[in-house]
Design an enzyme around this catalytic site. Sequence first.
Site, PDB file in Angstrom:
ATOM      1  N   LYS A 150      12.293  -7.900   8.968  1.00 11.18           N
ATOM      2  CA  LYS A 150      12.599  -9.099   8.181  1.00 11.18           C
ATOM      3  C   LYS A 150      11.897  -9.083   6.815  1.00 11.18           C
ATOM      4  CE  LYS A 150      11.505 -11.354  11.944  1.00 11.18           C
ATOM      5  NZ  LYS A 150      11.717 -10.294  12.929  1.00 11.18           N
ATOM      6  N   ILE A 151      10.595  -8.753   6.822  1.00 12.16           N
ATOM      7  CA  ILE A 151       9.848  -8.770   5.552  1.00 12.16           C
ATOM      8  C   ILE A 151      10.251  -7.577   4.687  1.00 12.16           C
ATOM      9  CG2 ILE A 151       7.540  -8.628   4.519  1.00 12.16           C
ATOM     10  CD1 ILE A 151       6.511 -10.142   7.045  1.00 12.16           C
TER      11      ILE A 151
ATOM     12  N   THR B 160       0.400  -5.619   3.279  1.00  9.49           N
ATOM     13  CA  THR B 160       0.389  -7.045   3.626  1.00  9.49           C
ATOM     14  C   THR B 160       0.676  -7.202   5.118  1.00  9.49           C
ATOM     15  OG1 THR B 160       2.743  -7.261   3.127  1.00  9.49           O
ATOM     16  CG2 THR B 160       1.220  -7.792   1.338  1.00  9.49           C
ATOM     17  N   SER B 161       0.536  -6.105   5.880  1.00  7.78           N
ATOM     18  CA  SER B 161       0.969  -6.150   7.282  1.00  7.78           C
ATOM     19  C   SER B 161      -0.207  -6.387   8.232  1.00  7.78           C
ATOM     20  CB  SER B 161       1.716  -4.864   7.608  1.00  7.78           C
ATOM     21  OG  SER B 161       2.594  -5.085   8.665  1.00  7.78           O
ATOM     22  N   ARG B 162      -0.939  -5.345   8.556  1.00  9.32           N
ATOM     23  CA  ARG B 162      -2.168  -5.478   9.349  1.00  9.32           C
ATOM     24  C   ARG B 162      -3.151  -4.420   8.848  1.00  9.32           C
ATOM     25  NH1 ARG B 162      -0.593  -9.720  10.399  1.00  9.32           N
ATOM     26  NH2 ARG B 162      -0.211 -10.716  12.416  1.00  9.32           N
TER      27      ARG B 162
ATOM     28  N   ASP C 166      -3.624  -7.474   1.452  1.00 10.71           N
ATOM     29  CA  ASP C 166      -3.722  -8.870   1.906  1.00 10.71           C
ATOM     30  C   ASP C 166      -4.359  -8.907   3.289  1.00 10.71           C
ATOM     31  OD1 ASP C 166      -3.190 -11.686   1.584  1.00 10.71           O
ATOM     32  OD2 ASP C 166      -1.604 -11.479   3.084  1.00 10.71           O
TER      33      ASP C 166
ATOM     34  N   GLU D 185     -11.083  -7.810   9.073  1.00  5.07           N
ATOM     35  CA  GLU D 185     -10.948  -9.122   8.428  1.00  5.07           C
ATOM     36  C   GLU D 185     -11.376 -10.286   9.311  1.00  5.07           C
ATOM     37  OE1 GLU D 185      -6.606  -9.169   7.630  1.00  5.07           O
ATOM     38  OE2 GLU D 185      -6.543 -10.902   8.981  1.00  5.07           O
TER      39      GLU D 185
ATOM     40  N   HIS E 270      -5.480 -12.572   3.391  1.00  3.99           N
ATOM     41  CA  HIS E 270      -4.393 -12.843   4.353  1.00  3.99           C
ATOM     42  C   HIS E 270      -3.657 -14.145   3.999  1.00  3.99           C
ATOM     43  CE1 HIS E 270      -3.080 -11.540   8.585  1.00  3.99           C
ATOM     44  NE2 HIS E 270      -2.096 -12.192   8.012  1.00  3.99           N
ATOM     45  N   GLN E 271      -3.120 -14.168   2.787  1.00  5.66           N
ATOM     46  CA  GLN E 271      -2.420 -15.378   2.335  1.00  5.66           C
ATOM     47  C   GLN E 271      -0.935 -15.129   2.089  1.00  5.66           C
ATOM     48  OE1 GLN E 271      -4.655 -15.657  -1.689  1.00  5.66           O
ATOM     49  NE2 GLN E 271      -2.579 -16.259  -2.225  1.00  5.66           N
TER      50      GLN E 271
HETATM   51  P1  NAI Z   1       9.807  -7.183  12.078  1.00  7.24           P
HETATM   52  O1  NAI Z   1       9.564  -7.019  13.534  1.00  7.24           O
HETATM   53  O2  NAI Z   1      10.999  -7.965  11.608  1.00  7.24           O
HETATM   54  O3  NAI Z   1       9.916  -5.720  11.416  1.00  7.24           O
HETATM   55  C1  NAI Z   1       9.036  -4.672  11.673  1.00  7.24           C
HETATM   56  C2  NAI Z   1       9.794  -3.379  11.428  1.00  7.24           C
HETATM   57  O4  NAI Z   1       8.865  -2.297  11.576  1.00  7.24           O
HETATM   58  C3  NAI Z   1      10.922  -3.144  12.444  1.00  7.24           C
HETATM   59  O5  NAI Z   1      12.145  -2.924  11.764  1.00  7.24           O
HETATM   60  C4  NAI Z   1      10.476  -1.909  13.201  1.00  7.24           C
HETATM   61  O6  NAI Z   1      11.557  -1.055  13.568  1.00  7.24           O
HETATM   62  C5  NAI Z   1       9.578  -1.231  12.170  1.00  7.24           C
HETATM   63  N1  NAI Z   1       8.646  -0.272  12.758  1.00  7.24           N
HETATM   64  C6  NAI Z   1       8.066  -0.293  13.980  1.00  7.24           C
HETATM   65  N2  NAI Z   1       7.289   0.795  14.137  1.00  7.24           N
HETATM   66  C7  NAI Z   1       7.391   1.513  12.985  1.00  7.24           C
HETATM   67  C8  NAI Z   1       6.815   2.729  12.538  1.00  7.24           C
HETATM   68  N3  NAI Z   1       5.991   3.436  13.314  1.00  7.24           N
HETATM   69  N4  NAI Z   1       7.119   3.154  11.306  1.00  7.24           N
HETATM   70  C9  NAI Z   1       7.976   2.452  10.508  1.00  7.24           C
HETATM   71  N5  NAI Z   1       8.557   1.297  10.881  1.00  7.24           N
HETATM   72  C10 NAI Z   1       8.263   0.836  12.109  1.00  7.24           C
HETATM   73  O7  NAI Z   1       8.467  -7.759  11.468  1.00  7.24           O
HETATM   74  P2  NAI Z   1       8.265  -8.564  10.104  1.00  7.24           P
HETATM   75  O8  NAI Z   1       8.528 -10.007  10.321  1.00  7.24           O
HETATM   76  O9  NAI Z   1       8.997  -7.874   9.014  1.00  7.24           O
HETATM   77  O10 NAI Z   1       6.696  -8.406   9.893  1.00  7.24           O
HETATM   78  C11 NAI Z   1       6.098  -7.140   9.661  1.00  7.24           C
HETATM   79  C12 NAI Z   1       4.591  -7.267   9.814  1.00  7.24           C
HETATM   80  O11 NAI Z   1       4.092  -8.091   8.762  1.00  7.24           O
HETATM   81  C13 NAI Z   1       4.136  -7.985  11.098  1.00  7.24           C
HETATM   82  O12 NAI Z   1       3.997  -7.073  12.156  1.00  7.24           O
HETATM   83  C14 NAI Z   1       2.807  -8.569  10.711  1.00  7.24           C
HETATM   84  O13 NAI Z   1       1.806  -7.653  11.055  1.00  7.24           O
HETATM   85  C15 NAI Z   1       2.874  -8.665   9.176  1.00  7.24           C
HETATM   86  N6  NAI Z   1       2.819 -10.047   8.683  1.00  7.24           N
HETATM   87  C16 NAI Z   1       1.890 -10.364   7.730  1.00  7.24           C
HETATM   88  C17 NAI Z   1       1.808 -11.630   7.206  1.00  7.24           C
HETATM   89  C18 NAI Z   1       0.823 -11.985   6.125  1.00  7.24           C
HETATM   90  O14 NAI Z   1       0.553 -13.182   5.901  1.00  7.24           O
HETATM   91  N7  NAI Z   1       0.259 -11.041   5.404  1.00  7.24           N
HETATM   92  C19 NAI Z   1       2.700 -12.705   7.687  1.00  7.24           C
HETATM   93  C20 NAI Z   1       3.684 -12.255   8.653  1.00  7.24           C
HETATM   94  C21 NAI Z   1       3.724 -10.976   9.134  1.00  7.24           C
END
Ligand code: NAI
Length: 327
Positions: A155-156, A229-231, A255, A260, A292-293
Site C-alpha cells: 500500500k505505501i 520509513t518502514s522498520r 523515520d 527506537e 517515527h512520524q
Molecule cells: P503492505 O503489507 O501493504 O506491503 C508490504 C509489501 O512488502 C508487500 O507487497 C509484500 O509483498 C512486500 N514484501 C514482503 N517481503 C518482502 C521482501 N523480502 N522484499 C521486498 N518486498 C517484500 O504494507 P504497507 O502498508 O505498505 O506498510 C509497509 C511497512 O511500512 C509496514 O510493514 C510498517 O513496518 C511500515 N509502516 C511505517 C509507518 C511509519 O509511520 N513510519 C506507518 C505504517 C507502516
Amino acid sequence: MKVALFSSQNYEKPFFEDARTQHNTIEFHYFDESLNENTASLCQGFDAVCVFVNDSVNANVLTLLHSYGIKCIALRCAGYNNVDIAKAHALGIDVVRVPAYSPEAVAEHCIALMLTLSRKTHKAYNRVREDNFDLNGLLGFNLHNKTVGVVGCGKIGQALVRILNGFGANVLVFDPNVGEGPYTLVSFEMLLSQSDIISLHCPLNEDTHHMIDESAFEKMKNGVMLINTSRGALIDTQACIRALKSKKLGYLGLDVYEQESELFFKDRSEEIIQDDIFLRLVSFPNVLVTGHQGFFTKEALRQIATTTVKNLDTIFQNGSCENCVIA
Ligand code: NAI
C-alpha cells in the site's frame, strides 16, 4: 468492554474518544506506560489491550495477559513484528490490526525526507533566519530522471510510486509478491546497483531483518540516498555508519531506528542519551532522522482510531474480524 490503551499520547485521545461515540460499549483507559513484562499487571480487570509499535507483546507478556483474562490485542498500527502471534493464538488471544491508514501519509513523509536531504531546506531555513543568504553548501539535485528503487510495493510502496511518477523519476520495484505496474520490476541486486535513491517499504520479519547490510551497501552506487520509513531493523545500523564514513552512502533519511523503543515518542531533551550508535548517526551532516512520524497526519489518526474501535467491536460481537492477524 474495557480496553487498556498503552503508550498513550495526548494527541491521539480525542480521535479515540470521538471514534468510541459510534460504539459506546467500548471504554478506553489510557496508560502513558508502554506494555512490557513490568507493566502487564496494569491489564488486570480489562477485556482487551490496545498497543502501538514499541509496546513489547512477547510470549511472557502474553502469558501474563492470558492469566488476567485478556481476549484481544488491538494493534493501532499496521506492522505486528512486536507481537508473538503464534503464542497469542496458542493462548486463544485474538490479534487485530489497522492494515491501512492513509498509506499516502507515510509515502508523502518519505518524499519530505528525500527533498529535505536533496534540497537542504532544513539548513536553508536556519540560514535565512540569520540573514545568511549564501548558497554555498546547499547544492541539490533533481528527482526528475533519477532512478528510485522501491523495496516492497504494497500500500505505501504503491502510493510512493504514484508520487514518484509525477516527479518524472524512473521507478524500479523489488517485491516478490507484486505483478506489473507503473514501474520496472527488478531483482533486489539490480535495484541496489541501479538506484540513485532506495526507499524501504517491506515489513520487518526474519527474511528482511538487516536486508540492508554490509554486502547490500557494497552493491549500491557511490553517494546513494537511502530512505527507511518502514522498520529500523531492516538496516544494520553499524554497517550504515561505516557506509556513511566511507561516503558510499551520500544521504540517509530515517523515520525509524533499530533501537527506537528506547528513544522515540518521548521528550528526552533534558536527558543524557546513552545510545552512542544513535548519536553517531545523527552527527553526520547528510543524515536526517524523524521520530517515527510518517503516519502522523490528522487523516491517518482518524482512520487508526475508527478502525481500531471497529475491530474491537467486531471481534467481541462476532468472534472474528477481517483485520485479524493470522499466524
Ligand atoms: P503492505 O503489507 O501493504 O506491503 C508490504 C509489501 O512488502 C508487500 O507487497 C509484500 O509483498 C512486500 N514484501 C514482503 N517481503 C518482502 C521482501 N523480502 N522484499 C521486498 N518486498 C517484500 O504494507 P504497507 O502498508 O505498505 O506498510 C509497509 C511497512 O511500512 C509496514 O510493514 C510498517 O513496518 C511500515 N509502516 C511505517 C509507518 C511509519 O509511520 N513510519 C506507518 C505504517 C507502516
